[in-house]
Design a protein around this motif. Structure first.
Motif, PDB file in Angstrom:
ATOM      1  N   ASP A  28       0.852  -1.187   0.000  1.00  0.00           N
ATOM      2  CA  ASP A  28       0.000   0.000   0.000  1.00  0.00           C
ATOM      3  C   ASP A  28       0.891   1.241   0.000  1.00  0.00           C
ATOM      4  N   GLN A  52      -6.236   0.599   0.645  1.00  0.00           N
ATOM      5  CA  GLN A  52      -5.663  -0.355   1.584  1.00  0.00           C
ATOM      6  C   GLN A  52      -5.449  -1.707   0.925  1.00  0.00           C
ATOM      7  N   GLU A  53      -4.249  -2.260   1.124  1.00  0.00           N
ATOM      8  CA  GLU A  53      -3.954  -3.568   0.549  1.00  0.00           C
ATOM      9  C   GLU A  53      -4.852  -4.623   1.178  1.00  0.00           C
ATOM     10  N   SER A  55      -7.909  -5.382   1.493  1.00  0.00           N
ATOM     11  CA  SER A  55      -9.338  -5.073   1.487  1.00  0.00           C
ATOM     12  C   SER A  55      -9.779  -4.336   0.231  1.00  0.00           C
ATOM     13  N   TYR A  59      -8.781   4.919   1.952  1.00  0.00           N
ATOM     14  CA  TYR A  59      -8.563   5.483   3.280  1.00  0.00           C
ATOM     15  C   TYR A  59      -7.908   6.861   3.154  1.00  0.00           C
ATOM     16  N   GLU A  79      -8.673   9.530  11.034  1.00  0.00           N
ATOM     17  CA  GLU A  79      -8.478   8.358  10.178  1.00  0.00           C
ATOM     18  C   GLU A  79      -9.822   7.919   9.610  1.00  0.00           C
ATOM     19  N   ARG A  81     -11.758   5.340   6.913  1.00  0.00           N
ATOM     20  CA  ARG A  81     -11.762   4.186   6.014  1.00  0.00           C
ATOM     21  C   ARG A  81     -13.197   3.694   5.924  1.00  0.00           C
ATOM     22  N   GLY A 236       3.673  -4.981   5.531  1.00  0.00           N
ATOM     23  CA  GLY A 236       2.250  -5.013   5.250  1.00  0.00           C
ATOM     24  C   GLY A 236       1.777  -6.406   4.883  1.00  0.00           C
ATOM     25  N   ASP A 241       4.263  -1.267   3.160  1.00  0.00           N
ATOM     26  CA  ASP A 241       3.304  -0.170   3.148  1.00  0.00           C
ATOM     27  C   ASP A 241       4.044   1.139   3.410  1.00  0.00           C
ATOM     28  N   ARG A 243       4.049   5.090   4.572  1.00  0.00           N
ATOM     29  CA  ARG A 243       3.414   6.206   5.240  1.00  0.00           C
ATOM     30  C   ARG A 243       4.457   7.317   5.381  1.00  0.00           C
TER      31      ARG A 243
END
Length: 251
Positions: A28, A52-53, A55, A59, A79, A81, A236, A241, A243
């Motif tokens: 992600d 999101q990876e 799902s 987000y 946050e 989602r 992840g 992932d 950020r």
């Protein structure tokens, strides 16, 4: 029969070929919005966003950083989602901004960011551990002075992440050094790993930003409104992932 035999051999060959191919990683990779600075230069806001990876849900995470301490403002982050693949990134970004709006307005956050240097994800032949930038000149003139920001991994004095016991590739924290006219000094060093980073696997320099048209951030020393944006890649579900971490360089 011959056709069936041929198809069977072809299928077997494809299975072998797929087994020999390296597994693709589909982590992600968050994008970033620079929401802006407060008018008094005390706060900086940014938003991470993506899909999101695993799902496939969109987000958005909105952060407000108090630059004097380098920590999140009270009540942050926001946050968002939504567990519905039909909901777009644009929708969750708008929802995060709406939820954070009372705080953004109270802190008078909205002054635009000036991107002094940025390493885009598609840039070729770049060193992701160093970033050079300068004090913007007037018109088309070159920057007045050259600064070099260098990133290094650190582990001394920091508790290792939980994944250190899993046999996975990991790092602890990071430090930043700033060179001006050949003289280097450390401007930041992790003393602990924030829980929000998860299990860090790599850090990379992403950008240096300051309030738009605020060259006072350079003089005489870099001030808190001069900030580095560091990418943190954490373990992840399907790959690393990405950020972001904000570091005021004038701390």
């Amino acid at each position: 029969m011959m056709a069936k035999a041929f198809m069977a051999r072809l299928a077997a060959g494809l299975i072998v070929l797929m087994a020999l191919m390296p597994a693709a990683q589909a982590g992600d990779r968050a994008g970033i919005d620079f929401v802006g600075f407060s008018e008094d230069g005390a706060y900086f806001a940014f938003a991470e966003f993506g899909i999101q990876e695993g799902s496939g849900f969109a987000y958005a995470n909105l952060h407000v950083i108090e630059l004097a301490s380098g920590t999140e403002a009270e009540g942050m982050p926001v946050e968002i989602r939504v567990e519905d693949e039909r909901v777009t990134i644009a929708a969750v970004r708008a929802a995060a901004l709406e939820q954070a709006r009372p705080l953004l307005d109270r802190l008078e956050i909205g002054h635009p960011a000036d991107i002094l240097a940025l390493k885009g994800d598609g840039a070729l032949d770049t060193d992701d551990q160093t970033l050079r930038f300068g004090r913007p000149g007037y018109g088309m003139s070159a920057p007045d002075q050259v600064y070099k920001l260098s990133l290094s991994d650190v582990s001394q004095g920091i508790e290792p992440p939980e994944c250190a016991a899993w046999g996975e590739r990991h790092v602890w924290g990071f430090a930043l050094n700033l060179s001006v006219d050949g003289k280097a000094r450390e401007v930041y060093r992790d003393s602990a790993i924030a829980e929000s980073r998860g299990c860090p696997q790599a850090y990379r320099l992403y950008a240096v930003v300051t309030p738009f048209d605020d060259l006072a951030a350079f003089a005489p020393e870099l001030t808190e409104v001069m900030i580095a944006i560091v990418s943190v890649y954490s373990m992840g579900f399907e790959g690393p992932d990405r950020r972001f971490v904000v570091v005021p360089l004038g701390q």
